[in-house]
Scaffold this motif. Sequence first.
Motif, short mmCIF file in Angstrom:
data_model
loop_
_atom_site.label_atom_id
_atom_site.label_comp_id
_atom_site.label_asym_id
_atom_site.label_seq_id
_atom_site.Cartn_x
_atom_site.Cartn_y
_atom_site.Cartn_z
N LEU A 28 -4.21 -11.05 10.41
CA LEU A 28 -4.08 -11.73 8.91
C LEU A 28 -3.20 -10.57 8.03
N GLY A 29 -3.03 -9.51 8.60
CA GLY A 29 -2.44 -8.53 7.72
C GLY A 29 -3.07 -7.75 6.71
N LEU A 30 -4.36 -7.54 6.85
CA LEU A 30 -5.39 -7.02 5.87
C LEU A 30 -5.22 -5.64 6.07
N GLY A 31 -5.39 -4.77 4.92
CA GLY A 31 -5.55 -3.22 5.26
C GLY A 31 -6.54 -2.67 5.88
N LYS A 32 -6.37 -1.44 6.63
CA LYS A 32 -7.61 -0.89 7.24
C LYS A 32 -8.78 -0.93 6.60
N GLY A 33 -8.97 -0.44 5.56
CA GLY A 33 -10.29 -0.51 4.49
C GLY A 33 -10.70 -2.03 4.35
N ALA A 34 -9.75 -2.89 4.04
CA ALA A 34 -10.15 -4.24 3.57
C ALA A 34 -10.63 -5.07 4.94
N SER A 35 -10.12 -4.93 5.96
CA SER A 35 -10.49 -5.34 7.04
C SER A 35 -11.97 -4.98 7.67
N GLY A 36 -12.40 -3.87 7.31
CA GLY A 36 -13.83 -3.67 7.57
C GLY A 36 -14.76 -4.32 7.05
N TYR A 37 -14.46 -4.75 5.83
CA TYR A 37 -15.47 -5.59 4.89
C TYR A 37 -15.42 -7.04 5.19
#
Length: 281
Positions: A28-37
Motif C-alpha cells: 500500500l506504500g505507507l511509511g515505516k512509522g505509519a505501517s506499524g499503526y
Amino acid sequence: MLAYGVSFFSGILLMSVVFVPAFAELVLGLGKGASGYVVTPLALASAVGAPLGGMLVDRRGARSTIALALVAFAAGALLLVTWVDSLVTLIIALLVAGFGLGIVLGAPLNHLVLDQVDPARTGSAVSVLSLHRSIGTTLGPSIMAVFMASASRDLPAAMGGALGGVMQSYLSQHPDMAGPLMNLREQMEASSAASAGSSLDTSWLDQLAAVLPADLYGQLDTAVRQVLKTTMEPAFEHMFLVGLIASLLALVLALFLRRGSERPAGTVPAAGHEGTPSTED
C-alpha cells in the motif's frame, strides 16, 4: 474433540494477520512509522469482540457464537484478498476480521470445553485447548515464511531490471551524469566486498539523496516501490488466503460440534444429557 481442531485453526488465524504492517508498507506504500499503526483497528475490534463473545455465549450458546466469529473473520480475510487497495479499505477489513478474531480467541471455546468434560478434568482440558492453539500459532508463521521466501527469490532480478531501465533512460538524457553515477556504483561494490561475512556497511545510502539529482532519485524510488508491490503482493494474498481457508475449515468443525454446545450458559440440562454431568445427587 472438534473444539481442539477449532482451537488449532484459531492459532493460524491469529498468525495470518501478523504481516499486515509489512503489507501496508510494501504493497500500500505507507511509511515505516505509519505501517506499524495499521494493526490498531484489529486490536480495537478484538477488544470489542472478546467481551461481546462472552455475552453471546450466555444468550445464544457457544457453537453459534463460534460460528459467527469464524464467519466474521472469513469475511475480513476475503476483503484482504480481493478488495483492499488503500488504507481505508484495509482498516475496514481489519475491523471485520478483528471482531471475529476477538470472539474466537475469547470465551466460547473455553466455555465449550468446560461444559462438556468432567469437572475433575477441566484443567487438563483447557491446557490441551491452549496447546492446540499454540501449535497453530507456531505452524502459521512457517507457512507464511514459505510464501515470503518464494516471492523474494524473484526480487533481485526484478529490482535489477527496473533500476537498470531507469538508469539507462536517465543517462541517455543526461550523459554528463555518467561519472558521478559510476563513482556511486564503485562505492556500493566496495561496501559489499568489505562487508563479506559481516554486517553490510550501508552508510553510503545516507548520502544517496544528496548525490543523485532529485528527479532521478524520485524515479528510482518509484521503481523500487513498484517492484516491491508487484513482487510481494501475491505472497501477502496467499497469506491472507491461508487465514480464509483456516477460518472456513474451523467453521466446518464448529458446525459439527455437539448440539449441547448450543445451550446458553447458566441453563441446566436434563439429567443424563450426553456429554454433560448430571446435577442430581
